[in-house]
Scaffold this motif. Sequence first.
Motif, PDB file in Angstrom:
ATOM      1  N   PRO A   6      17.785  75.454  18.793  1.00 41.61           N
ATOM      2  CA  PRO A   6      16.925  76.055  17.771  1.00 41.61           C
ATOM      3  C   PRO A   6      15.691  75.204  17.445  1.00 41.61           C
ATOM      4  O   PRO A   6      14.678  75.730  16.981  1.00 41.61           O
ATOM      5  N   PRO A  24      18.868  80.178  14.123  1.00 43.14           N
ATOM      6  CA  PRO A  24      18.122  81.131  14.944  1.00 43.14           C
ATOM      7  C   PRO A  24      18.518  81.032  16.408  1.00 43.14           C
ATOM      8  O   PRO A  24      18.975  79.996  16.880  1.00 43.14           O
ATOM      9  N   ARG A  50      11.970  83.564  19.599  1.00 41.40           N
ATOM     10  CA  ARG A  50      12.837  83.126  18.505  1.00 41.40           C
ATOM     11  C   ARG A  50      13.346  84.351  17.753  1.00 41.40           C
ATOM     12  O   ARG A  50      12.565  85.239  17.401  1.00 41.40           O
ATOM     13  N   VAL A  80      17.018  80.862  19.994  1.00 45.66           N
ATOM     14  CA  VAL A  80      15.751  80.531  20.633  1.00 45.66           C
ATOM     15  C   VAL A  80      15.961  80.579  22.138  1.00 45.66           C
ATOM     16  O   VAL A  80      16.923  80.010  22.658  1.00 45.66           O
ATOM     17  N   ASP A 140      15.352  85.132  14.337  1.00 50.29           N
ATOM     18  CA  ASP A 140      15.911  84.614  13.091  1.00 50.29           C
ATOM     19  C   ASP A 140      17.059  85.502  12.640  1.00 50.29           C
ATOM     20  O   ASP A 140      16.934  86.734  12.583  1.00 50.29           O
ATOM     21  N   ARG A 161      10.267  73.895  20.296  1.00 51.72           N
ATOM     22  CA  ARG A 161       8.981  74.371  19.780  1.00 51.72           C
ATOM     23  C   ARG A 161       8.050  74.905  20.872  1.00 51.72           C
ATOM     24  O   ARG A 161       7.121  75.640  20.572  1.00 51.72           O
TER      25      ARG A 161
END
Length: 367
Positions: free
Chosen positions: A341, A315, A307, A317, A309, A344
């Motif tokens: 983004p 962001p 990731r 990813v 930022d 997870r």
Amino acid sequence: MTTAVDWRAVAAATGPADREAAEAGILLAYEQAGLAPPERIVWTGSPRAGTAAALLLTGQGEGLPGEVAERAADTLADAGIEPVAGAAGASVRDAVRTRPWARARQRAHTALGPSGWAERWALTGAPLWDVTRALTERIRTGVIESLAEGTGTERADRETAVRLALLDAVLGQHDAPWLASVADGSEDGLAGPSAVARAAGWWWPYEKAVVIAERPVELHRDEAGRLDRGDGPALAFPDGFALYAWRGMPVPAEFLARLGELTPDRIRAEENAELRRVMLEHYGYDRYLDESGAQPVHRDETGVLWRIDLAADEPVVMVEVVNSTPEPDGTHRTYWLRVPPRTRTAREGVAWTFGLDAETYVPERET
């Protein structure tokens, strides 16, 4: 007969126009439209120059950038046309392009029926339509940005004048999608415009004169058909008019010149989010991650999730994956897959690239 494949080549053609063939096509277009031949045919170096000449001939030249206006006036004068309103007469675009196209389309629609016409369009014009339309719109935008100076109301008025001048243009080679769908349309008056399209760029037909532009000398596109070049203009014309783009996104020329000097700090300092994304793509996400000291946020058997930022932007990813199929030298290539983004886990990211969710993604095990 020019085939759909041939028209694809016409739409993407670069290099000097075949002026003799183009001028013969213009004369044929006027003859088929029942018009007297134009007294003058004026060649210009680009759609920008052609538009500038059209603005002078319609009395809308006030406000043109000085050098552009002077060059256009000289080009017209050299061809024996006074660069003032009315010198070329009224536009005859409707007679040489709009009405013949309407007749050809109606003839094909009547002969084939709605479904037959739809099928013909799908096989001929449709494959060219999106990429050619995007290119012509980008050219129009570049012409407007180049010719409409000023601010506020003054600029809005100039933009309107330039847009109207562009509406008088026949798109030459960029009419390829339409022309492909009706063959050459010789029975309906499109043989002339077809001949011009195969030989040259945009043209402005008037009662007494025609202004016509050269084709581009360079055209660079990516695999999706978008303008794309990292070390120069993606589209360039012989008079210097050029457009710069990275994977379809317009960028300033000076921006591209500085891409070789990128550093992670320079990328982070860029305030324009779109330009920052171009920087990241050019620099390489993997290199940026490595040199920025980025840390992975998740890893599992499918790969590693990273990731980045970014200030005032969503962001970036990415999932780092290793191709299980070895290269000829026995090594395994690493790929970086851009994912949403909200991702997870690495599994969720890889699954997304296949249009699946993490629960239903079950990769085959290799033995």
